[in-house]
Design an enzyme around this catalytic site. Structure first.
Site, short mmCIF file in Angstrom:
data_model
loop_
_atom_site.label_atom_id
_atom_site.label_comp_id
_atom_site.label_asym_id
_atom_site.label_seq_id
_atom_site.Cartn_x
_atom_site.Cartn_y
_atom_site.Cartn_z
N GLY A 1 0.58 -1.45 0.19
CA GLY A 1 -0.12 0.02 0.07
C GLY A 1 0.85 1.21 -0.03
N GLU B 1 -6.80 2.11 10.83
CA GLU B 1 -7.88 2.72 11.94
C GLU B 1 -9.25 2.48 11.57
OE1 GLU B 1 -7.85 7.03 11.76
OE2 GLU B 1 -7.15 7.06 9.52
N GLU C 1 -7.03 10.50 27.48
CA GLU C 1 -8.03 11.55 27.12
C GLU C 1 -9.64 11.15 27.34
OE1 GLU C 1 -6.88 11.45 23.00
OE2 GLU C 1 -8.63 10.26 22.10
N HIS D 1 -28.69 3.99 27.70
CA HIS D 1 -28.90 3.62 29.19
C HIS D 1 -27.93 2.41 29.47
CE1 HIS D 1 -33.15 4.98 29.29
NE2 HIS D 1 -32.64 5.72 30.20
#
Lengths: 394, 290
Positions: free
Chosen positions: B18, B99, B210, B247
């Site tokens: 790639g 990702e 984070e 919920h």
């Protein structure tokens, strides 16, 4: 990605989970009301809960009543969302309500079935106050819920006889929908037993994994495609979205032009920490094109609130030379007057720096207010200088 | 010593043909990483930057049996299969650059990896670097210097800023690990902290987390057991309110996932909390008694 109740119920219907007859009505489709038998319940369609308390779920006895209630709901705001449609559903007498959900337990890294025979009310409150009323069953990733397990769940919820089998079927189907459509959550609250012995999903919550939607063409057939779901978009947010840029307007005066999302979040913290006010959140994504970078700068410079721009580029998979080229081209084309305090380092930095130096030599006046620091200047110093520059513009 | 990779670690690259993979294979080789083969199904026999390409991981390993690390650069729809192929072939550490891997795929992969004792790092990781020794991934080498501080972070750019901030103050890194930005990760903070704790070349660890997810909170109790100081930096304190959990999510995770809950969990277990990037090296000095 959260679905509207009506979308989730279409999925339920397709997957054999019983829902009540209903029609969807918006400002142009009141004639749908011809199709329903009264009494009905009118339910505003929004992504967020608390509709009952906000007066957005109302019974109606006849068409006129329904129309009035719908007109009253359409266009109202619930949280950040404007109500654009309502679901008009047959009204039933409820005998008892239970709760069933499949979701991902990120602490255990396993899918989990959650059941409670106290459905319908605030289930989070139940979990807090009477945790014994909540049952959790972990499922191995990729594994199925077999019929016997469905029956075990139904029995746990207190169902017997034919209802046990019906409920067991719903548990099995709910889990297969959850697994086969790559959901993050499928929730029925409440699953209701009616006085006439029927069992129906009265509400439906489905949260899809956006990263898996490519392998589910059936969603597209139902009109479900990736979308913004955080709230209404400002004009700038709409424009950013059309360019594929994650962007959120904030109310400050420092435009933030960062690299990835992680530093985008950190930059907002740091600007606030040093007493400045960020005007936005933004993420350039992995390896942004020059066109995208120009669009990002445009979003900041054309925002009248923005007084100064803080930029940061740490070239990893993205390249500093691309970043510098986009910056130079944007400045030459748009001749911005706002100060830009930036920092650029990482892969292809030397090439990027040559591009900037050449541009400064060509048009020193134009690049007077643009400073690009490098790796030896702490990022906090760059931020502090941007805050000072913004303050001087006041 | 360094953790996970060093100058002798033999690495293969899946998806090597790639565009990004071939460019970064070149960068990794230039850095000194021992890349012993690449894999792209259907492209066996080609070469990328002088590295031989195989059709399967098994075939590659039959020629280089001691490859220890595979780095995954394939599109997300093929990532699950590629990681499982690496695990099946006997690779012990898989570094997943890809990702946006579907969540259910990553849950499945985690299970398979656990069963075989394999460490999967990522997805959506920039990779990891043991400065001066080896780099697996796409991190910019300019900012990393050899030293005795271990770092582990969720965001790629923050990984770079941590190193930058440490270096400006005269520190360097033993190893810097990017955990990855995807919602479900292979290795988590605790896994990496354990490796640093056992590494004789690491004196202190900086972890950067984070908002969102629960990996920081899950790691907190281990910090108390460590002999080495941990400096934590958590971003997202000023972030605008994002998506609300359903919920069911709230039942399980409660109030976890906010910057506040992460900072509380970490500081109550003995981590030093840095408010800014430049505070990190100051806290490292303090923690090391300097």
């Amino acid at each position: 990605m959260r679905l509207y109740e009506f979308e989730a119920k279409r999925l339920f219907k397709k997957h054999g989970i019983p829902v009540l007859d209903s029609v969807l009505v918006d400002e142009n489709s009141f004639e749908e009301l011809e199709k329903v038998t009264y009494p009905v319940v009118v339910k505003a369609q929004t992504f967020i809960g608390g509709r009952g308390k906000a007066g957005l779920i109302k019974p109606a006895d006849n068409r006129k009543d329904a129309e009035n209630k719908i007109k009253n709901m359409l266009g109202r705001k619930h949280g950040a969302f404007e109500i654009k449609s309502v679901l008009v559903e047959k009204k039933v007498e409820v005998e008892r309500e239970v709760y069933i959900a499949a979701t991902i337990d990120r602490l255990e890294h396993k899918p989990v079935l959650i059941l409670s025979n106290k459905g319908g009310i605030d289930i989070e409150e139940t979990a807090r106050q009477s945790p014994d009323a909540i049952f959790k069953y972990y499922i191995n990733p990729g594994g199925k819920v077999l019929p016997f397990f469905g029956r075990k769940c139904a029995a746990k919820l207190g169902f017997k006889g034919p209802l046990l089998n019906k409920c067991a079927g719903i548990v099995v189907k709910l889990y297969s929908l959850f697994l086969n459509l790559d959901c993050k959550l499928v929730e029925i609250n409440p699953l209701a037993l009616t006085k006439t012995g029927g069992i129906f999903a009265l509400d439906a919550k489905v949260n899809l994994d956006e990263d898996a939607m490519f392998r589910h063409p059936e969603l597209k057939e139902l009109g479900i495609t990736a979308r913004h779901e955080v709230g209404e978009l400002t004009e700038r947010e709409k424009f950013a979205k059309s360019k594929g840029i994650p962007y959120v307007d904030l109310d400050g005066d420092i435009g933030v032009f960062p690299g990835g999302a992680g530093f985008g979040i950190a930059a907002i913290d740091l600007i606030q920490y040093y007493g400045g006010k960020p005007a936005n959140f933004m993420d350039s994504g992995g390896a942004p094109t020059q066109e995208k970078l120009r669009a990002m700068l445009g979003l900041l410079i054309e925002n009248p609130r923005v007084k100064a721009i803080f930029g940061a580029r740490f070239g990893g998979i993205s390249r500093c030379d691309d970043w510098a080229k986009a910056l130079v081209q944007y400045v030459k084309e748009n001749r911005p007057e706002k100060p830009m305090i930036m920092r650029m380092t990482g892969n292809m930095e030397e090439e990027g720096r040559k591009i900037l130096e050449q541009a400064k030599r060509d048009e020193p006046e134009l690049f007077k207010k643009i400073k690009v620091y490098s790796v030896d200047t702490p990022i906090e110093e760059v931020i502090k200088e941007t805050i000072r520059a913004a303050a001087e513009c006041k | 010593m360094s953790i996970i990779i060093d100058e002798n670690t033999k690495t293969i690259i899946q998806g090597i043909t790639g565009r990004n993979a071939s460019l970064h294979t070149k960068f990794m080789l230039e850095y000194g990483t021992k890349i012993v083969g690449g894999v792209t199904p259907g492209k066996g026999g080609q070469e990328v930057a002088g590295v031989k390409v195989y059709d399967t991981v098994a075939e590659c390993l039959s020629e280089v049996p001691d490859a220890a690390v595979s780095s995954i650069w394939v599109p997300p729809q093929f990532a699950k299969d590629a990681i499982l192929e690496a695990i099946d072939a006997g690779i012990k550490t898989v570094v997943v650059i890809t990702e946006r891997i579907p969540i259910h795929d990553m849950l499945y992969v985690r299970d398979a990896a656990k069963e075989r004792g394999v460490m999967v790092i990522g997805g959506n990781t920039p990779g990891l670097i043991s400065p001066g020794k080896a780099l697996v991934g796409m991190l910019p080498k300019i900012t990393f210097r050899p030293g005795r501080i271990g770092t582990v972070a969720r965001s790629g750019a923050i990984t770079y800023y941590l190193a930058n901030s440490l270096n400006l103050a005269g520190f360097g890194e033993s190893t810097s690990v990017g955990l990855g930005g995807d919602p479900i990760l292979g290795a988590n903070f605790e896994d990496i902290l354990k490796l640093f704790e056992g590494d004789s070349e690491t004196d202190a660890v900086v972890m950067a987390g984070e908002i969102g997810g629960v990996y920081e909170e899950l790691a907190a109790p281990y910090i108390r057991k460590m002999s080495k100081p941990v400096i934590a930096y958590i971003t997202g304190k000023a972030a605008p309110q994002g998506k609300r959990l359903g919920h069911a999510g709230a039942i399980i995770e409660g109030d976890m996932g906010t910057a506040k809950s992460k900072i509380e969990a970490l500081s109550s277990n003995g981590a030093y909390i840095a408010e800014t990037l430049s505070e990190i090296p100051e806290l490292v000095k303090k923690a090391l008694g300097g």
